[in-house]
Motif scaffolding. Sequence first.
Motif, short mmCIF file in Angstrom:
data_model
loop_
_atom_site.label_atom_id
_atom_site.label_comp_id
_atom_site.label_asym_id
_atom_site.label_seq_id
_atom_site.Cartn_x
_atom_site.Cartn_y
_atom_site.Cartn_z
N LEU A 129 2.41 13.61 -5.55
CA LEU A 129 3.39 13.77 -6.63
C LEU A 129 3.66 15.24 -6.90
O LEU A 129 2.77 16.08 -6.78
CB LEU A 129 2.88 13.10 -7.92
CG LEU A 129 2.61 11.60 -7.85
CD1 LEU A 129 2.15 11.08 -9.21
CD2 LEU A 129 3.85 10.83 -7.38
N GLU A 181 -7.68 8.87 -8.34
CA GLU A 181 -8.90 9.27 -7.64
C GLU A 181 -9.85 10.04 -8.56
O GLU A 181 -11.03 10.16 -8.29
CB GLU A 181 -8.56 10.13 -6.42
CG GLU A 181 -7.93 9.32 -5.31
CD GLU A 181 -7.11 10.18 -4.36
OE1 GLU A 181 -7.56 10.39 -3.23
OE2 GLU A 181 -6.01 10.63 -4.76
N GLU A 190 0.81 -1.23 0.00
CA GLU A 190 0.00 0.00 0.00
C GLU A 190 0.84 1.28 0.00
O GLU A 190 0.37 2.30 -0.46
CB GLU A 190 -1.04 0.00 1.13
CG GLU A 190 -0.47 0.10 2.51
CD GLU A 190 -1.59 0.05 3.57
OE1 GLU A 190 -1.25 -0.11 4.74
OE2 GLU A 190 -2.78 0.15 3.21
N ASN A 191 2.07 1.16 0.48
CA ASN A 191 2.90 2.36 0.50
C ASN A 191 3.63 2.62 -0.81
O ASN A 191 4.45 3.51 -0.89
CB ASN A 191 3.91 2.29 1.65
CG ASN A 191 3.22 2.52 2.96
OD1 ASN A 191 2.34 3.39 3.05
ND2 ASN A 191 3.56 1.74 3.96
N GLN A 192 3.36 1.80 -1.82
CA GLN A 192 4.06 2.04 -3.08
C GLN A 192 3.14 1.98 -4.30
O GLN A 192 3.62 1.91 -5.42
CB GLN A 192 5.25 1.11 -3.24
CG GLN A 192 5.00 -0.33 -2.91
CD GLN A 192 6.23 -1.17 -3.22
OE1 GLN A 192 6.45 -1.54 -4.36
NE2 GLN A 192 7.04 -1.46 -2.22
N VAL A 193 1.82 2.06 -4.09
CA VAL A 193 0.94 2.04 -5.27
C VAL A 193 0.62 3.45 -5.75
O VAL A 193 0.45 4.38 -4.96
CB VAL A 193 -0.38 1.26 -5.01
CG1 VAL A 193 -0.10 -0.23 -4.95
CG2 VAL A 193 -1.08 1.75 -3.77
N PHE A 194 0.54 3.58 -7.06
CA PHE A 194 0.05 4.80 -7.69
C PHE A 194 -1.48 4.80 -7.61
O PHE A 194 -2.11 3.78 -7.90
CB PHE A 194 0.47 4.86 -9.16
CG PHE A 194 1.93 5.12 -9.35
CD1 PHE A 194 2.39 6.42 -9.52
CD2 PHE A 194 2.84 4.08 -9.38
CE1 PHE A 194 3.75 6.68 -9.70
CE2 PHE A 194 4.20 4.32 -9.56
CZ PHE A 194 4.65 5.63 -9.72
N ILE A 195 -2.05 5.93 -7.22
CA ILE A 195 -3.48 5.98 -6.93
C ILE A 195 -4.21 6.91 -7.89
O ILE A 195 -3.78 8.04 -8.12
CB ILE A 195 -3.71 6.45 -5.47
CG1 ILE A 195 -3.01 5.50 -4.51
CG2 ILE A 195 -5.19 6.55 -5.14
CD1 ILE A 195 -2.88 6.04 -3.10
N HIS A 228 5.82 2.65 -6.75
CA HIS A 228 6.47 3.92 -6.41
C HIS A 228 7.60 3.63 -5.45
O HIS A 228 7.48 3.84 -4.25
CB HIS A 228 5.43 4.84 -5.79
CG HIS A 228 5.91 6.25 -5.60
ND1 HIS A 228 6.12 7.11 -6.64
CD2 HIS A 228 6.21 6.94 -4.47
CE1 HIS A 228 6.53 8.27 -6.17
NE2 HIS A 228 6.60 8.20 -4.86
N ARG A 288 -1.36 10.98 -6.40
CA ARG A 288 -0.67 10.44 -5.24
C ARG A 288 -0.10 9.07 -5.54
O ARG A 288 -0.63 8.33 -6.37
CB ARG A 288 -1.64 10.31 -4.07
CG ARG A 288 -2.09 11.65 -3.49
CD ARG A 288 -2.73 11.47 -2.12
NE ARG A 288 -3.90 10.59 -2.17
CZ ARG A 288 -4.09 9.56 -1.34
NH1 ARG A 288 -3.18 9.26 -0.43
NH2 ARG A 288 -5.17 8.82 -1.43
N ALA A 289 0.97 8.73 -4.86
CA ALA A 289 1.55 7.38 -4.94
C ALA A 289 2.02 7.02 -3.56
O ALA A 289 2.76 7.79 -2.93
CB ALA A 289 2.69 7.34 -5.95
N GLY A 290 1.56 5.86 -3.07
CA GLY A 290 1.86 5.49 -1.69
C GLY A 290 1.36 6.61 -0.81
O GLY A 290 0.25 7.10 -0.98
N GLY A 291 2.20 7.08 0.10
CA GLY A 291 1.79 8.18 0.96
C GLY A 291 2.09 9.56 0.37
O GLY A 291 1.67 10.58 0.91
N ASP A 292 2.82 9.61 -0.75
CA ASP A 292 3.31 10.90 -1.26
C ASP A 292 2.35 11.57 -2.24
O ASP A 292 1.69 10.91 -3.02
CB ASP A 292 4.63 10.70 -2.02
CG ASP A 292 5.69 10.05 -1.14
OD1 ASP A 292 5.54 10.11 0.09
OD2 ASP A 292 6.63 9.46 -1.71
#
Lengths: 479, 479
Positions: B102, A95, A88-93, A143, B96-100
């Motif tokens: 972009l 929205e 979950e900390n490295q997926v592109f999201i 990511h 966004r990607a993971g917690g970041d």
Amino acid sequence: MEKAPLPNKVREFSKWYDEVLSKAELIDIRYGVKGFVVYRPNAMIIVKKIYDLFEDELKKRGHKQMLLPLVIPMSNLRKEAEHVKGFENQVFIIERAGGDVLEEKLVLRPTSETAIYPMMSLWIKSYKDLPMKLFQSVAVYRHETKATRPLLRGREFLWIETHDAFATSEEAEAQIKEDLEIAKKVYDELGLAFIVVEREEFDRFPGAERSFAYDALMPNGEVLQIATTHYLGQKFSKPFEVMFMDERGVNRYPYTTCFGIGISRTLAAIIITHGDDYGLVLPFGMAIYDIVIVPILYKGKEKEVIKKARRIEEIVRNAGYSVKLDDGEETPGEKFYKWEMLGVPVRIEIGSREVSEGTVTVFRRDLRKREKKKDGELVEYLGYLKSDMIRVLRGRSWNTLKERLVKVNSREELLEEAGKGKIILANFCGKKECADGIKAETRGYEVRGRRIDEPVEPWGPCVWCGEGAKRVVVLAKAF
Amino acid sequence: MEKAPLPNKVREFSKWYDEVLSKAELIDIRYGVKGFVVYRPNAMIIVKKIYDLFEDELKKRGHKQMLLPLVIPMSNLRKEAEHVKGFENQVFIIERAGGDVLEEKLVLRPTSETAIYPMMSLWIKSYKDLPMKLFQSVAVYRHETKATRPLLRGREFLWIETHDAFATSEEAEAQIKEDLEIAKKVYDELGLAFIVVEREEFDRFPGAERSFAYDALMPNGEVLQIATTHYLGQKFSKPFEVMFMDERGVNRYPYTTCFGIGISRTLAAIIITHGDDYGLVLPFGMAIYDIVIVPILYKGKEKEVIKKARRIEEIVRNAGYSVKLDDGEETPGEKFYKWEMLGVPVRIEIGSREVSEGTVTVFRRDLRKREKKKDGELVEYLGYLKSDMIRVLRGRSWNTLKERLVKVNSREELLEEAGKGKIILANFCGKKECADGIKAETRGYEVRGRRIDEPVEPWGPCVWCGEGAKRVVVLAKAF
């Protein structure tokens, strides 16, 4: 001796790598999005070849190709607890799309377990549907927070992923062996040496019960993971409710495996393992041409030389090779430089001497050696070169790996060999503290796992804590 | 007569289409994200074949394969004003990607002009770098607001996109003809009829100077755009500062073209055009097998029948066909049903009569006809079927198209023929008002453009306003 056009591969590896990617027009890193690169045509020829070899081998062994969507609903990703923690900390999201806010967030596939299992729950009903062996050839998106390197560590990378389901754990375990056979077959054809290890418990794929890694060797002695196989047991079939009715009418969860083959990394391994200070070195069938013909023109003899070059071109083409007669305006030296950089396996040089003698001068890229052959011997010699060059490349790769491998019996030996950049075989107790201790004191040597392609039994106590050893493990720095 | 397993393709097209996708195990629409579908193995065999045919043809004509990243920085997308207007309301956005969060928003490629041109500005320096002809085989992503249909209108679809740059507008214009030849060659091999039109000014690809569309025919008389070619002039090379130095040392902007080949839609066209109420109909090389052998077992004769079936399997395999001997437990009728649904071109039936006669019964899927052949005639007959079946499919497709095409001379004729679902050729003045008028009064007939594969000169005034006609256009409903 002529000066090589690239920095020394072993001593200045990073510079060598960046330059060969650029000068052989393989990869362009100037796209402007960190971790994303452009694959230029010379790289795509090799990529296609790697994909073809693996896909053919997978199909021969009962796998069928499918294609799942790029995007995975966030709720799917969250269904297997360990798996989501790992990714979950490295997926592109995603929205939003256009002006709309999406009803459910989507992620770009970091791997496709959580995309395929909901489908498997629809496709698998009965024992007759098993085994189900599927694969797809796609890019995946992670990511990575670590520094990126083209092909080696990127945010978009090409791979193949299989997803296999079986009625019994025995069949699933047997698939792990088959994955190894597939890798062995293809990496042999690509001339790449590798070792296969079973990962320690503390180092598995998120959600896996057992993990296996295929490591290739880098020039500095570090290892590069080029493929992985995971035994997932029923860890995914249960949360995704994949069930089948067995012969006795009982509903059961299948046992599943997956096999991730890093195509981008295999490309990198080919470039790095075979390449030299003059550029790429490629076996037949993977370079832009198998053979280039360079006429060496002297005043007054041009016509005869060109005529012979054309005749040889015809002969070579009819023998089934892809060939380029380079009659451009550059000097022979410039042409040699260019085609060597691109890794063209064979160069045929024809000058007025070759015309009068009825010979051709044949240069083989792997050994950078010239040999003169009678015209009539050429086709047979090319056939020999085709098989000999891949044999030479494969042999070189395995020898380099074997020379790096060393067994150690004590902490002192371990620290000494680690200082020399060796890949180390050592007895190991299985505890994470020991692995952490080794990593700290060797500046990065990791327990890669227990070698399974050539298993070795422990011959003494754990190299670190001195307590009873459970197995022999490979210790190496990860690239 | 036996009842067909599918609804009637012409009368109940939508139901037929959904059922054939599901029963032939082509596409699974249950993935759970609107506009995204799963390609099952039977679809992927056809997809691979379509890709191979187009890629080979493109390479033969000097195109090289490359691969650009999936993601495009938002600032690139915005560089060509008309282009961004055309796409910004339908791109998927990653913030966004993971917690970041972009640094710059990325979009999933809706098409790759704004990804390739910044690279071309780096790759093209001199006239010697031209022509540059590149392509990639990828999926593209558009958040269509219209209703989605599997393969026909999705948010993820497979295609090939070429991006070509030339020193002169003449060469770029010539590429448009070459694109047409490529399409003609491949669609002929796939047995698909199509028409090619040049779009009207008001209906071009965002940013293009001229647009061309390849339309296939649907059973209801509507047309489906399966490919497009665009002449971009210097509209993209200028904002992206792609320049080359010509022979006289002058810096100039190249002229560019692009060719988008809809692989998902070509797959749909193959399914829809060739399929019938018994399922898929496929030419050799595109189904799961070319040939299935079904033994018809009678009590007491099983052994001889199976023995002959095995012998025939061997003969057929040695002749180079992919073949399956179906000796499973289903009844012959169930087997016939299954393999016809999957579009297997040829079925060989072997019973005790065939054993005693030294014959085989050969069923061809395209005509659904049986013919008895002597064992010794089989291989030659299969060779005939291989070429005859694609000829039949191609002929059927072109005849259906030609029967739909009609010329009209007046508004009245236009309205009448539109009511019959015809594809209409009519004189046209070029004004958008007339196109809008036609669309409104015919409930959806669009001016598709001027036919360029078989050009027709105007023979009267504009069919709608009665003023001078500039050209003859194709009028049809878009699927």
